[in-house]
Design an enzyme around this catalytic site. Structure first.
Site, PDB file in Angstrom:
ATOM      1  N   HIS A 137     -40.929 -12.000  23.551  1.00  0.00           N
ATOM      2  CA  HIS A 137     -40.304 -11.541  22.327  1.00  0.00           C
ATOM      3  C   HIS A 137     -38.725 -10.767  22.623  1.00  0.00           C
ATOM      4  N   TYR A 162     -47.050  -9.738  38.134  1.00  0.00           N
ATOM      5  CA  TYR A 162     -47.436  -9.348  36.990  1.00  0.00           C
ATOM      6  C   TYR A 162     -48.223  -9.748  36.246  1.00  0.00           C
ATOM      7  N   GLN A 194     -37.769  -1.654  24.977  1.00  0.00           N
ATOM      8  CA  GLN A 194     -37.711  -2.720  23.600  1.00  0.00           C
ATOM      9  C   GLN A 194     -38.542  -2.432  22.617  1.00  0.00           C
ATOM     10  N   ASP A 195     -39.702  -2.608  23.025  1.00  0.00           N
ATOM     11  CA  ASP A 195     -40.901  -2.738  22.121  1.00  0.00           C
ATOM     12  C   ASP A 195     -41.171  -1.361  21.485  1.00  0.00           C
ATOM     13  N   LEU A 205     -47.658   0.510  25.913  1.00  0.00           N
ATOM     14  CA  LEU A 205     -46.270  -0.381  25.981  1.00  0.00           C
ATOM     15  C   LEU A 205     -45.753  -0.086  27.305  1.00  0.00           C
ATOM     16  N   ALA A 206     -45.870   0.895  28.227  1.00  0.00           N
ATOM     17  CA  ALA A 206     -45.270   1.106  29.400  1.00  0.00           C
ATOM     18  C   ALA A 206     -45.937  -0.192  30.401  1.00  0.00           C
ATOM     19  N   ALA A 207     -44.907  -0.279  31.287  1.00  0.00           N
ATOM     20  CA  ALA A 207     -45.161  -1.566  32.397  1.00  0.00           C
ATOM     21  C   ALA A 207     -43.922  -1.645  33.094  1.00  0.00           C
ATOM     22  N   GLN A 208     -44.250  -1.970  34.604  1.00  0.00           N
ATOM     23  CA  GLN A 208     -42.991  -2.647  35.192  1.00  0.00           C
ATOM     24  C   GLN A 208     -43.070  -4.005  34.444  1.00  0.00           C
ATOM     25  N   SER A 229     -50.038  -9.965  27.911  1.00  0.00           N
ATOM     26  CA  SER A 229     -49.264 -10.907  27.711  1.00  0.00           C
ATOM     27  C   SER A 229     -49.360 -12.349  27.971  1.00  0.00           C
ATOM     28  N   GLU A 283     -47.971 -14.237  29.987  1.00  0.00           N
ATOM     29  CA  GLU A 283     -47.932 -14.681  31.236  1.00  0.00           C
ATOM     30  C   GLU A 283     -49.311 -14.642  31.998  1.00  0.00           C
TER      31      GLU A 283
HETATM   32  P1  NAP Z   1     -39.701  -2.860  28.630  1.00  0.00           P
HETATM   33  O1  NAP Z   1     -38.215  -2.766  27.741  1.00  0.00           O
HETATM   34  O2  NAP Z   1     -39.247  -3.200  30.101  1.00  0.00           O
HETATM   35  O3  NAP Z   1     -40.052  -1.187  28.591  1.00  0.00           O
HETATM   36  C1  NAP Z   1     -40.852  -0.823  29.544  1.00  0.00           C
HETATM   37  C2  NAP Z   1     -41.238   0.717  29.170  1.00  0.00           C
HETATM   38  O4  NAP Z   1     -42.174   1.179  30.221  1.00  0.00           O
HETATM   39  C3  NAP Z   1     -39.912   1.695  29.410  1.00  0.00           C
HETATM   40  O5  NAP Z   1     -39.756   2.505  28.364  1.00  0.00           O
HETATM   41  C4  NAP Z   1     -40.047   2.308  30.794  1.00  0.00           C
HETATM   42  O6  NAP Z   1     -39.675   3.393  30.940  1.00  0.00           O
HETATM   43  C5  NAP Z   1     -41.821   2.301  30.767  1.00  0.00           C
HETATM   44  N1  NAP Z   1     -42.502   2.661  31.963  1.00  0.00           N
HETATM   45  C6  NAP Z   1     -42.371   1.933  33.445  1.00  0.00           C
HETATM   46  N2  NAP Z   1     -42.981   2.568  34.207  1.00  0.00           N
HETATM   47  C7  NAP Z   1     -43.655   3.913  33.726  1.00  0.00           C
HETATM   48  C8  NAP Z   1     -44.679   4.768  34.131  1.00  0.00           C
HETATM   49  N3  NAP Z   1     -44.760   4.693  35.375  1.00  0.00           N
HETATM   50  N4  NAP Z   1     -44.805   5.657  33.241  1.00  0.00           N
HETATM   51  C9  NAP Z   1     -44.498   5.677  32.097  1.00  0.00           C
HETATM   52  N5  NAP Z   1     -43.750   4.676  31.422  1.00  0.00           N
HETATM   53  C10 NAP Z   1     -43.216   3.855  32.268  1.00  0.00           C
HETATM   54  O7  NAP Z   1     -40.553  -3.689  28.150  1.00  0.00           O
HETATM   55  P2  NAP Z   1     -40.711  -4.322  26.652  1.00  0.00           P
HETATM   56  O8  NAP Z   1     -40.135  -5.743  26.640  1.00  0.00           O
HETATM   57  O9  NAP Z   1     -40.541  -3.264  25.623  1.00  0.00           O
HETATM   58  O10 NAP Z   1     -42.446  -4.811  26.689  1.00  0.00           O
HETATM   59  C11 NAP Z   1     -43.380  -3.694  26.077  1.00  0.00           C
HETATM   60  C12 NAP Z   1     -44.769  -3.948  26.887  1.00  0.00           C
HETATM   61  O11 NAP Z   1     -45.000  -5.275  26.405  1.00  0.00           O
HETATM   62  C13 NAP Z   1     -44.741  -4.059  28.604  1.00  0.00           C
HETATM   63  O12 NAP Z   1     -45.904  -3.594  28.827  1.00  0.00           O
HETATM   64  C14 NAP Z   1     -44.690  -5.572  28.560  1.00  0.00           C
HETATM   65  O13 NAP Z   1     -45.135  -6.023  29.876  1.00  0.00           O
HETATM   66  C15 NAP Z   1     -45.261  -6.115  27.466  1.00  0.00           C
HETATM   67  N6  NAP Z   1     -44.981  -7.426  26.950  1.00  0.00           N
HETATM   68  C16 NAP Z   1     -43.726  -7.886  26.802  1.00  0.00           C
HETATM   69  C17 NAP Z   1     -43.383  -9.023  26.209  1.00  0.00           C
HETATM   70  C18 NAP Z   1     -41.901  -9.221  25.853  1.00  0.00           C
HETATM   71  O14 NAP Z   1     -41.675 -10.486  25.661  1.00  0.00           O
HETATM   72  N7  NAP Z   1     -41.150  -8.388  25.539  1.00  0.00           N
HETATM   73  C19 NAP Z   1     -44.401 -10.026  25.986  1.00  0.00           C
HETATM   74  C20 NAP Z   1     -45.691  -9.663  26.512  1.00  0.00           C
HETATM   75  C21 NAP Z   1     -45.913  -8.299  26.819  1.00  0.00           C
HETATM   76  P3  NAP Z   1     -38.164   3.717  31.459  1.00  0.00           P
HETATM   77  O15 NAP Z   1     -37.321   3.286  30.293  1.00  0.00           O
HETATM   78  O16 NAP Z   1     -38.177   5.120  31.700  1.00  0.00           O
HETATM   79  O17 NAP Z   1     -38.191   2.768  32.741  1.00  0.00           O
HETATM   80  N1  GDD Z   2     -34.790 -13.341  34.077  1.00  0.00           N
HETATM   81  C1  GDD Z   2     -34.085 -14.611  34.012  1.00  0.00           C
HETATM   82  N2  GDD Z   2     -33.223 -14.736  34.720  1.00  0.00           N
HETATM   83  N3  GDD Z   2     -35.147 -16.009  33.994  1.00  0.00           N
HETATM   84  C2  GDD Z   2     -34.239 -16.895  34.233  1.00  0.00           C
HETATM   85  C3  GDD Z   2     -33.109 -17.134  34.722  1.00  0.00           C
HETATM   86  C4  GDD Z   2     -32.318 -16.057  35.014  1.00  0.00           C
HETATM   87  O1  GDD Z   2     -31.371 -16.034  35.512  1.00  0.00           O
HETATM   88  N4  GDD Z   2     -32.687 -18.294  34.611  1.00  0.00           N
HETATM   89  C5  GDD Z   2     -33.945 -18.940  34.142  1.00  0.00           C
HETATM   90  N5  GDD Z   2     -34.951 -18.232  34.066  1.00  0.00           N
HETATM   91  C6  GDD Z   2     -36.403 -18.707  33.457  1.00  0.00           C
HETATM   92  C7  GDD Z   2     -37.544 -17.869  34.260  1.00  0.00           C
HETATM   93  O2  GDD Z   2     -37.647 -18.588  35.408  1.00  0.00           O
HETATM   94  C8  GDD Z   2     -38.242 -18.151  33.146  1.00  0.00           C
HETATM   95  O3  GDD Z   2     -39.154 -19.282  33.305  1.00  0.00           O
HETATM   96  C9  GDD Z   2     -37.709 -17.923  32.005  1.00  0.00           C
HETATM   97  O4  GDD Z   2     -36.340 -18.037  32.064  1.00  0.00           O
HETATM   98  C10 GDD Z   2     -38.111 -16.642  31.242  1.00  0.00           C
HETATM   99  O5  GDD Z   2     -37.630 -15.629  32.118  1.00  0.00           O
HETATM  100  P1  GDD Z   2     -37.786 -13.891  31.507  1.00  0.00           P
HETATM  101  O6  GDD Z   2     -36.785 -13.938  30.361  1.00  0.00           O
HETATM  102  O7  GDD Z   2     -37.444 -13.076  32.652  1.00  0.00           O
HETATM  103  O8  GDD Z   2     -39.238 -13.906  30.758  1.00  0.00           O
HETATM  104  P2  GDD Z   2     -40.490 -14.136  31.417  1.00  0.00           P
HETATM  105  O9  GDD Z   2     -41.048 -15.265  30.740  1.00  0.00           O
HETATM  106  O10 GDD Z   2     -40.535 -14.383  32.918  1.00  0.00           O
HETATM  107  O11 GDD Z   2     -41.469 -12.658  30.906  1.00  0.00           O
HETATM  108  C11 GDD Z   2     -41.231 -12.044  29.902  1.00  0.00           C
HETATM  109  O12 GDD Z   2     -42.186 -12.724  28.939  1.00  0.00           O
HETATM  110  C12 GDD Z   2     -43.559 -12.250  29.394  1.00  0.00           C
HETATM  111  C13 GDD Z   2     -44.476 -12.992  28.187  1.00  0.00           C
HETATM  112  O13 GDD Z   2     -44.590 -14.212  28.647  1.00  0.00           O
HETATM  113  C14 GDD Z   2     -41.350 -10.303  29.961  1.00  0.00           C
HETATM  114  O14 GDD Z   2     -40.891  -9.828  28.893  1.00  0.00           O
HETATM  115  C15 GDD Z   2     -42.731 -10.375  30.229  1.00  0.00           C
HETATM  116  O15 GDD Z   2     -42.944  -8.762  30.460  1.00  0.00           O
HETATM  117  C16 GDD Z   2     -43.608 -10.612  29.321  1.00  0.00           C
HETATM  118  O16 GDD Z   2     -45.058 -10.498  29.722  1.00  0.00           O
END
Ligand code: NAP
Ligand code: GDD
Length: 334
Positions: free
Chosen positions: A181, A151, A14-15, A82-85, A127, A129
């Protein structure tokens, strides 16, 4: 002077897609690190119309040599890691993979930069988290961390390594502590997109209910398109530092559901079923960020309300579900 070059890991996420678009608009040459997968997940870049404008370089966070090669080939001015599980829920099922990719992978990136060109500016996707069991009601850069998931623990390792390389080697390494986000490009495993996709299907008669876990959890949700701007601003600043990026408003999953269902004239109570299968072994009950440092030093603030964000996501999912019947490839975008 030649345009700046940026290398983005996680470009297919996404990002990565939003950041690539932003940097292309700013005139950067944008390179995406592409881990080998059986299929190429380019749907987000296509959705933004930039698939052809990005150049790709092979590399995996788990393979330091591939990162070194990527640095040597691209010669980036800026690297955005930005890559991560990134799915918290799965980090209990795959804790070692998560520790390796989300934690150790950051160190591989930092080492690849240090060994190739320590002048490269580095952004680490940290994050909220990491705050986990929150130690202060509103979390800022000075709030102590207490991660609650494998994580979160892995992200904390990456965060401290980023600081450590800044302090040990004077590298320009920034850590963005981003709160949740979302966007129409969010993966379906995350709760907002799971809800907006279900709302679209229910409203079009293709799904009957929506099974969720803890709907009393609270998150500070913003729009990914706003947040990538903060990443870029961190790397343009005169000093490297850590920044919280958040909206300063927290809402329950329940409230988010209410907005989504209301947008199509339905009531969430009629469709949401609580399924303990989606409970987590340890929950983060509430997150609420204070982004005043980013506001003061980077002139960054969140622009998009939760209502606007969720409505935008429901609209995008309605369009996708309608297209599914006409276009078989539409299903890839789910
Ligand atoms: P995302 O949609 O899950 O994207 C993760 C990316 O990482 C994908 O492009 C994936 O590639 C790649 N990746 C996974 N394993 C890899 C590896 N071993 N080597 C190289 N690339 C790899 O995550 P996002 O929401 O865009 O978030 C971007 C970053 O911000 C992540 O690090 C996430 O933990 C962090 N973050 C996100 C949020 C949020 O709310 N979105 C908040 C705080 C921090 P594939 O598509 O090929 O699997
Ligand atoms: N995924 C999911 N699925 N979450 C659920 C569900 C469901 O069916 N029902 C309730 N939830 C609750 C989760 O327990 C959590 O408290 C909240 O919804 C948000 O879950 P996610 O959307 O999976 O996000 P996250 O907060 O665990 O993690 C995301 O934000 C982090 C930043 O705070 C991810 O984007 C992480 O990569 C990121 O770091």
């Amino acid at each position: 002077m030649a345009n700046k070059a940026a290398l983005i890991s996680g470009i297919t996420g996404q990002d990565g897609a939003y950041l690539a678009k932003l940097l292309l608009e700013k005139g950067y040459r944008v390179y995406g690190l592409l881990a080998h997968r059986s299929t190429k997940p380019f749907w987000r870049l296509s959705y933004l119309g930039i698939e052809e404008e990005v150049e790709f370089v092979d590399g995996d966070l788990m393979d330091l040599s591939s990162l070194g090669r990527a640095m040597a080939e691209v010669k980036p001015d800026e690297v955005y890691n930005l890559a991560a599980q990134s799915f918290v829920g799965v980090s209990w099922q795959q804790p070692i993979l998560t520790a390796n990719v989300t934690g150790l992978g950051v160190l591989h990136m930092l080492e690849a930069i240090r060994l190739n060109n320590p002048e490269i500016r580095f952004y680490q996707a940290s994050s909220s988290e990491m705050f986990g069991l929150v130690q202060e009601p509103i979390q800022s850069e000075t709030t102590p961390f207490y991660p609650r998931s494998p994580y979160g623990v892995a992200k904390l390792f990456g965060h401290w390594m980023t600081k450590n390389y800044r302090e040990s080697y004077q590298m320009f390494a920034c850590s963005g502590i981003l709160f949740n986000h979302e966007s129409p490009l969010r993966g379906l495993e995350f709760v907002t997109r799971k809800v907006t996709d279900a709302v679209a299907r229910i409203s079009l008669g293709k799904q009957s209910d929506l099974r969720l876990g803890n709907i009393d959890a609270k998150r500070d949700w913003g729009f990914a398109g706003d947040y990538v701007e903060a990443m870029w601003r961190m790397l343009q600043h005169d000093v490297a530092d850590d920044y919280v990026v958040a909206t300063g408003i927290t809402s329950t999953v329940r409230q988010m559901c209410e907005i989504a269902f209301q947008h199509v004239g339905l009531s969430y109570e009629d469709y949401v079923v609580i399924d303990p299968k989606f409970y987590r072994p340890a929950e983060v009950d509430i997150l609420l960020g204070d982004a005043s440092k980013a506001k003061q030093q980077l002139q960054w603030t969140a622009k998009t309300s939760l209502e606007t964000l969720i409505q935008m996501m429901v609209e995008a999912d309605l369009e996708r579900v309608r297209q599914e019947g006409k276009n078989v490839s539409g299903s890839i975008m789910r």
